[in-house]
Design an enzyme around this catalytic site. Structure first.
Site, PDB file in Angstrom:
ATOM      1  N   ARG A 255       0.867  -1.178   0.000  1.00  0.00           N
ATOM      2  CA  ARG A 255       0.000   0.000   0.000  1.00  0.00           C
ATOM      3  C   ARG A 255       0.899   1.221   0.000  1.00  0.00           C
ATOM      4  O   ARG A 255       1.614   1.488   0.973  1.00  0.00           O
ATOM      5  CB  ARG A 255      -0.900  -0.052   1.242  1.00  0.00           C
ATOM      6  CG  ARG A 255      -1.305   1.283   1.809  1.00  0.00           C
ATOM      7  CD  ARG A 255      -2.434   1.214   2.792  1.00  0.00           C
ATOM      8  NE  ARG A 255      -2.116   0.695   4.117  1.00  0.00           N
ATOM      9  CZ  ARG A 255      -1.385   1.323   5.043  1.00  0.00           C
ATOM     10  NH1 ARG A 255      -0.832   2.490   4.789  1.00  0.00           N
ATOM     11  NH2 ARG A 255      -1.187   0.772   6.222  1.00  0.00           N
ATOM     12  N   HIS A 259      -3.208   4.413   5.153  1.00  0.00           N
ATOM     13  CA  HIS A 259      -4.266   3.410   5.278  1.00  0.00           C
ATOM     14  C   HIS A 259      -5.594   3.962   4.768  1.00  0.00           C
ATOM     15  O   HIS A 259      -6.262   3.367   3.926  1.00  0.00           O
ATOM     16  CB  HIS A 259      -4.401   2.987   6.742  1.00  0.00           C
ATOM     17  CG  HIS A 259      -5.621   2.151   7.007  1.00  0.00           C
ATOM     18  ND1 HIS A 259      -5.717   0.841   6.588  1.00  0.00           N
ATOM     19  CD2 HIS A 259      -6.795   2.446   7.600  1.00  0.00           C
ATOM     20  CE1 HIS A 259      -6.902   0.362   6.939  1.00  0.00           C
ATOM     21  NE2 HIS A 259      -7.573   1.316   7.539  1.00  0.00           N
ATOM     22  N   TYR A 268       4.501   5.104  11.615  1.00  0.00           N
ATOM     23  CA  TYR A 268       4.857   3.697  11.822  1.00  0.00           C
ATOM     24  C   TYR A 268       5.736   3.078  10.741  1.00  0.00           C
ATOM     25  O   TYR A 268       6.151   1.944  10.874  1.00  0.00           O
ATOM     26  CB  TYR A 268       3.599   2.843  12.008  1.00  0.00           C
ATOM     27  CG  TYR A 268       2.556   2.997  10.926  1.00  0.00           C
ATOM     28  CD1 TYR A 268       2.670   2.304   9.722  1.00  0.00           C
ATOM     29  CD2 TYR A 268       1.464   3.830  11.107  1.00  0.00           C
ATOM     30  CE1 TYR A 268       1.720   2.448   8.743  1.00  0.00           C
ATOM     31  CE2 TYR A 268       0.508   3.986  10.117  1.00  0.00           C
ATOM     32  CZ  TYR A 268       0.641   3.289   8.936  1.00  0.00           C
ATOM     33  OH  TYR A 268      -0.307   3.436   7.953  1.00  0.00           O
TER      34      TYR A 268
HETATM   35  C1  LIG Z   1     -13.814  -6.215  12.664  1.00  0.00           C
HETATM   36  C2  LIG Z   1     -12.981  -5.012  12.412  1.00  0.00           C
HETATM   37  N1  LIG Z   1     -12.013  -4.677  13.276  1.00  0.00           N
HETATM   38  C3  LIG Z   1     -11.276  -3.567  13.097  1.00  0.00           C
HETATM   39  C4  LIG Z   1     -11.480  -2.753  12.026  1.00  0.00           C
HETATM   40  C5  LIG Z   1     -10.652  -1.482  11.836  1.00  0.00           C
HETATM   41  N2  LIG Z   1      -9.753  -1.636  10.713  1.00  0.00           N
HETATM   42  C6  LIG Z   1     -10.057  -1.185   9.487  1.00  0.00           C
HETATM   43  S1  LIG Z   1      -8.943  -1.617   8.339  1.00  0.00           S
HETATM   44  C7  LIG Z   1      -7.979  -2.395   9.488  1.00  0.00           C
HETATM   45  C8  LIG Z   1      -6.699  -3.062   9.065  1.00  0.00           C
HETATM   46  C9  LIG Z   1      -6.935  -4.120   8.053  1.00  0.00           C
HETATM   47  O1  LIG Z   1      -5.726  -4.520   7.490  1.00  0.00           O
HETATM   48  P1  LIG Z   1      -5.662  -5.486   6.253  1.00  0.00           P
HETATM   49  O2  LIG Z   1      -6.628  -6.604   6.444  1.00  0.00           O
HETATM   50  O3  LIG Z   1      -4.252  -5.849   6.043  1.00  0.00           O
HETATM   51  O4  LIG Z   1      -6.216  -4.640   5.022  1.00  0.00           O
HETATM   52  P2  LIG Z   1      -5.606  -3.336   4.379  1.00  0.00           P
HETATM   53  O5  LIG Z   1      -6.247  -2.178   5.075  1.00  0.00           O
HETATM   54  O6  LIG Z   1      -4.128  -3.386   4.537  1.00  0.00           O
HETATM   55  O7  LIG Z   1      -6.024  -3.377   2.949  1.00  0.00           O
HETATM   56  C10 LIG Z   1      -8.556  -2.305  10.736  1.00  0.00           C
HETATM   57  C11 LIG Z   1      -7.958  -2.867  11.956  1.00  0.00           C
HETATM   58  C12 LIG Z   1     -12.505  -3.130  11.131  1.00  0.00           C
HETATM   59  N3  LIG Z   1     -12.796  -2.415  10.054  1.00  0.00           N
HETATM   60  N4  LIG Z   1     -13.237  -4.252  11.354  1.00  0.00           N
END
Ligand SMILES: Cc1ncc(C[n+]2csc(CCOP(=O)(O)OP(=O)(O)O)c2C)c(N)n1
Ligand SMILES: Cc1ncc(C[n+]2csc(CCOP(=O)(O)OP(=O)(O)O)c2C)c(N)n1
Ligand SMILES: [Mg+2]
Ligand SMILES: [Mg+2]
Lengths: 354, 324, 324, 354
Positions: A255, A259, A268
């Site tokens: 990415r 985020h 970070y």
């Molecule tokens: C059940 C849940 N817990 C926490 C979140 C908050 N949250 C949104 S994105 C994220 C990180 C997800 O990382 P990843 O699966 O690697 O996807 P990326 O954002 O890197 O595409 C978090 C913790 C959420 N949306 N849903």
């Protein structure tokens, strides 16, 4: 080709196009197909920029950029046909668009309008999942229903490296393994889950290998190589369609931006890491290859960008032209027919907020 | 006396809490980035990654692990990133955190604090605007508190940490930056189970908590300007509830409006109204009215304002009960 | 007219449902053994293991997979083995099942039925006696019904299957064998959203649902023997609620007792009491009283009887309101 | 010994004592230790029979028999010391007892009295988990706290094959892997989860291999061989104590009786399968070996049974002598200090139910 593919998969990361635009292992991709993929990636990149800009202007709420992941997004859905299903996440706008979900809808969701979640009939894609992890099992249920109804459609679900930590990932993978549902689990391992690096998300060396715990296969693919992604998904789709069950695909990508627009990645991660990945840009290698084939030049690039921009601008206009819900419209989609309590509340909403 | 905002007040309370070596913080993105709302900003640097722990994305695991830590003598403070992401942990909370004392007749206990940012009003994505305090308030074994000012945030969090039982600590997202004020002078805890009499009055009682205290006090201001003497109560603590305070107020004014942003059906306002009529029926000069979010999913940014109870809606209910 | 018990009535309704090829059943141990309460007995043999599906032990997965099936055009009926084991699926239910219609503005829908055996009274292990209907009744997008007789079990389940929206279907464990009666003559659905007037009366309204209908009608019998004219209402449907029926009854009798076995704080009785006083305050001659389970974890077998509302406790509340 | 062990683990199922009572691979167990294990197994078997009988008489509510799994239960906890923690399930009464949790308490829980959940101080065992899967992460948290507090205790959690399907299993394993907590995951794969055979619970060939998805090791052991179980757990405990992190142990065993006293296994499994497993009885092979060593005979057997029966009967008497809670006592353990609402309700409970 399949044979060759399988052998590369065994030996580690599947790659067809190297970062400097050369094909690996003597594969000879079809130029016209590559052009279509590249054009989709160009449009995706431009949409991502536009959406980020709109957000900065306050015209979108938050936005999750997928810049750097275009090869994953286009490659993952390219092998799907219209009757298949796509169950993707908040970062997968490019994939959804390529599958037929209009930019307009994707924008609407980000503008903050539930009508974004209502794609045209015939587009078998659920609205992007905002919760992490919960949607993968939906792709299992959909694929399972397909078996029970005698069809041969498959369901592909997209999620991140972080999502693999959720219990729901496990249950989805386990159900898919037990019932051999035609589900493709497509993980975009982009190195980060907000501020959590992949290395601390799970102690397993790879995500792909997690599939073994569920009795099916996992493969790793260069997620910045659209041809490799497409090849890996094609094979998985073929297996799924012919009754050979699910596959997990781990696409290694990155990415490039924050985020979401509310995140500050400098807290970070090192910029050096970002620069490293810049060199592996998913668009650039395709462009280099096409130029090398004599199939691409600056004029074509400009033309592709112009057309894409037109489509995106049109979508923005369309989306922004839609008037927000009135105070009473928010009551209209909780049930097929509003309950008495809702009718009552709708009436009050009209009276109390004139 | 320096002014801080709500997020900073919570940060200060956490900072002080971490002076106790038993305290550990767990949550998604709370360390390196200091939390998506920066509530834990600087704490990892100060106390180390072993005590301010960035976890994998797994809410059930976070709460379950914290539960184990509590059993073993630590004092965990868990952050759920948003209330809408607390549901995967619901089973751990209801089946284990809330019950281990009962299950073991006091032999094992799990004192811990589960911090949950909640509520709408910032135009967030779906699942980021939830206000489902009712599903926690119904669980025997938990305490549920909601802060609304830097002062009571600091005080309630301190009390939650001293409490021998698990506490759900709700933080109104909408007020993280918007609510400003001083920290309690003495750093004293705010007793869990006591409501805060925001202002005294004799014609009408407005009862609310959390983010809706803003609209509630704004409505009270308007009513006072019109010559109505309004009593405003900030519940602060849903469980245990300060029934005496509510009932006394209802008996005094005879007119009550309860305000919260959660949907009406099955919301905590029903509990408040039910209790008041149980204990003050014959003092009531009008029905206890509820001004709440509608029974719908919180709309996204474009229509969110249609959902949240507005000052006007509170006023409209107030006029209705004042008419009776 | 053959008499059946509650479990058999549900079995019959499921059997009829399975004639529709879109219907599939999913759950733990529902196939080979016919369910721990034998509610699905014989159905796998009759309709095959592809349509009556024994699943791994994974409640979130079961509901999530059923959700996907519903999206794809099947009509799943899910069994949670006990209400206490439904919590791991809570996130799927609240975040997806209840919301997909809203999220997609009617484009995608998930009509499905989630059957949940609930309630105490059989001296079961911990987690097997839950009555947390309130946490489901508070979720916009769900309907929540509770059966109490073979007749309304059959009728409500049939209606739930015809409903274009997801329905939580609660089955009182205590009545599986104990409640006996005839099936509806015509096999017609019982409209969701309508209460059942178990008996008409003019002095007092007793409002209940599910297993507590037994104690409620027993109390009514006792009161009638003492010359009190009692109206008894079986809610049947918590969401949507039959407010007209409740309010009309409260206006008529002016004295209301609400009975359920869930804990009082945050229980659905609060919603009922709040609504009644909202719409019938000046008809009330006594506070609406709640007779409920206490705010504790349901005790194990040896003390369970101290928990469940008894006929005596209902009578005691009735006498209190009759005195006013 | 460890070296040898590791090699057997690599080659598949670890076994030390064969069903006919011979040691495999030339291991020479210590007779006195084996006698202690055997006596514990005898007592466990008798308790199981007693509890089943009490249930039939209506003196217990339900009961979950572990007959056939005694080697797992004793072997799993034998390597633990008092400062370690045990986080077990409803079917693990023998393990809990051997760890120091009194029969009296285990009976009380089954009689239906919460005081069963209150073992004496110093017994670091949580009350048996009734929900499937949710308790494993507790053993992770406990073990993690141990690291943070500078101790060297470990936590062992026991669960069934069915429990591995729950999302909570995944999250527990993942946390243990990431934070390298001194947790031993002890799975009793007894072939069934109520009516669901292991083969349909998950499509992975073994449960042990699931550990790889979390970056640590898994081993399979003959769960009807108390010495093998003990050896495997000993090694895992050693690793955990010395900072080498978690281990998953899959003990292959069989539940000889019904799932619980309300279950009818004839509905889903062949008696032939049960008979096959009868031949692999975990007690019999130990007895054969001891007899072969000249360390056991019928008199010693009778004596061991007599003593065990005495202890069990004493526990039954103790447990049954405890008067049930009064109507007001049920309010006394929800919080450290009852809330106002509870005090109010407790008063009403006294008045309304005289
Ligand atoms: C059940 C849940 N817990 C926490 C979140 C908050 N949250 C949104 S994105 C994220 C990180 C997800 O990382 P990843 O699966 O690697 O996807 P990326 O954002 O890197 O595409 C978090 C913790 C959420 N949306 N849903
Ligand atoms: C969360 C949860 N879901 C369902 C149940 C009901 N249940 C009790 S035991 C059991 C099967 C467990 O099988 P397994 O883990 O193999 O353990 P075993 O009973 O064989 O020892 C089920 C489904 C439960 N107790 N908890
Ligand atoms: Mg990621
Ligand atoms: Mg088992």
């Amino acid at each position: 080709m399949l044979q060759q593919l399988a052998c590369q998969i065994m030996s580690g990361l599947l790659q067809i196009l190297s970062p400097d635009g050369r094909t690996v292992n003597g594969t000879q991709p079809q130029v016209s197909t590559v052009i279509r993929r590249y054009e989709a990636m160009i449009e995706s990149r431009l949409y991502d920029r536009k959406a980020s800009a709109l957000q900065r202007q306050g015209r979108l709420a938050t936005y999750a950029s997928y810049a750097g992941q275009e090869a994953c997004q286009i490659g993952a859905v390219a092998p799907l046909s219209r009757r298949d299903w796509l169950v993707a996440s908040y970062r997968d706008a490019a994939a959804m668009r390529f599958f037929g979900y209009p930019w307009k809808n994707l924008l609407l969701t980000r503008i903050g309008d539930e009508r974004g979640g209502c794609p045209p009939e015939g587009v078998n894609a659920l609205p992007p999942s905002i919760t992490v992890g919960g949607h993968m099992i939906h792709a299992v249920g959909i694929a399972w229903a397909e078996i029970l109804q005698g069809g041969d459609a498959v369901a592909l679900t997209m999620f991140g490296d972080g999502a693999t930590s959720e219990g729901d990932f496990h249950e989805a993978m386990n159900f898919a393994g037990v019932y051999r549902t035609p589900t493709i689990f497509f993980c975009q391992n982009n190195g980060w889950a907000i501020s959590m690096p992949r290395s601390r998300q799970t102690a397993s060396p790879t995500i792909a290998q997690k599939a073994e715990a569920y009795g099916f296969g996992g493969v790793m693919v260069d997620g910045n190589d659209v041809l490799a992604v497409e090849a890996a998904v094609s094979e998985a789709v073929g297996r799924a369609r012919s009754g050979q069950g699910p596959t997990l695909i781990e696409a290694i990508t990155y990415r490039m931006n924050a985020h979401t627009t509310t995140d500050d990645p400098r807290r970070y991660r090192d910029n050096q890491e970002v620069e490293e990945w810049q060199k592996r840009d998913p668009l650039e290698r395709v462009r280099l290859w096409l130029v090398d084939q004599g199939a691409w030049d600056e004029a074509r690039q400009a033309e592709a960008e112009r057309k894409a921009t037109e489509r995106i601008e049109a979508a923005v206009q369309e989306a922004e032209a839609i008037p927000p819900f009135t105070a009473t419209e928010i009551f209209d989609a909780m049930y097929a027919t509003p309950t008495g309590a809702l009718l009552d509340q709708r009436r009050r909403a009209q009276v109390e907020r004139p | 006396m320096t002014e801080v905002n709500l997020a900073q007040a919570i940060n200060s309370a956490l900072d002080r809490a971490l002076e106790d070596p038993r305290v550990v913080l767990l949550g998604e993105d709370i360390g390196q980035t200091g939390g998506v709302f920066r509530v834990t900003d600087g704490l990892m640097e100060k106390y180390g990654a072993e005590r301010v722990i960035d976890t994998p994305v797994a809410e059930s695991g976070i709460v379950g692990a914290a539960f184990g830590m509590a059993i073993a003598g630590l004092l965990p403070i868990v952050e759920m990133q948003f209330m809408g992401f607390s549901y995967p942990a619901y089973d751990q909370i209801i089946s284990h955190v809330a019950r281990i004392r009962h299950r073991s007749r006091h032999r094992f206990t799990a004192p811990m604090v589960i911090r949950i940012p909640y509520g709408a009003g910032i135009g967030a994505s779906e699942h980021h605007s939830e206000s489902t305090e009712a599903i926690y308030a119904h669980i025997p074994g938990l305490k549920v508190v909601v802060c609304s000012t830097p002062d009571n945030a600091y005080g309630l969090l301190s009390a939650a940490l001293e409490d021998p039982d698990p506490v759900i600590f709700l933080e109104p997202i909408r007020l993280y930056r918007a609510a400003r004020g001083a920290l309690p002078e003495d750093g004293d805890p705010t007793p869990i189970g006591s409501a805060r009499l925001e202002r005294k009055g004799s014609d009408l009682s407005l009862i609310s908590y959390g983010a809706m205290m803003r609209e509630t006090t704004a409505a009270a201001d308007r009513l006072e300007a019109e010559g109505v003497s309004v009593e405003v109560i900030d519940l602060q603590s849903l469980v245990p509830i300060d029934a005496d305070c509510l009932v006394a107020s209802a008996r005094k004014t005879g007119r009550v409006v309860v305000i919260h942003e959660a949907p009406s059906t099955g919301g905590f306002g029903g509990e408040v109204a039910a209790r008041i009529q149980e204990q003050a029926l014959f003092y009531l000069r009008a029905p206890v009215l509820r001004v709440t979010g509608w029974d719908v999913v919180v709309p996204l940014r474009q229509a969110e304002h249609h959902y949240l109870p507005s000052v006007e809606r509170i006023l409209s209910a107030a006029y209705t009960v004042l008419e009776d």
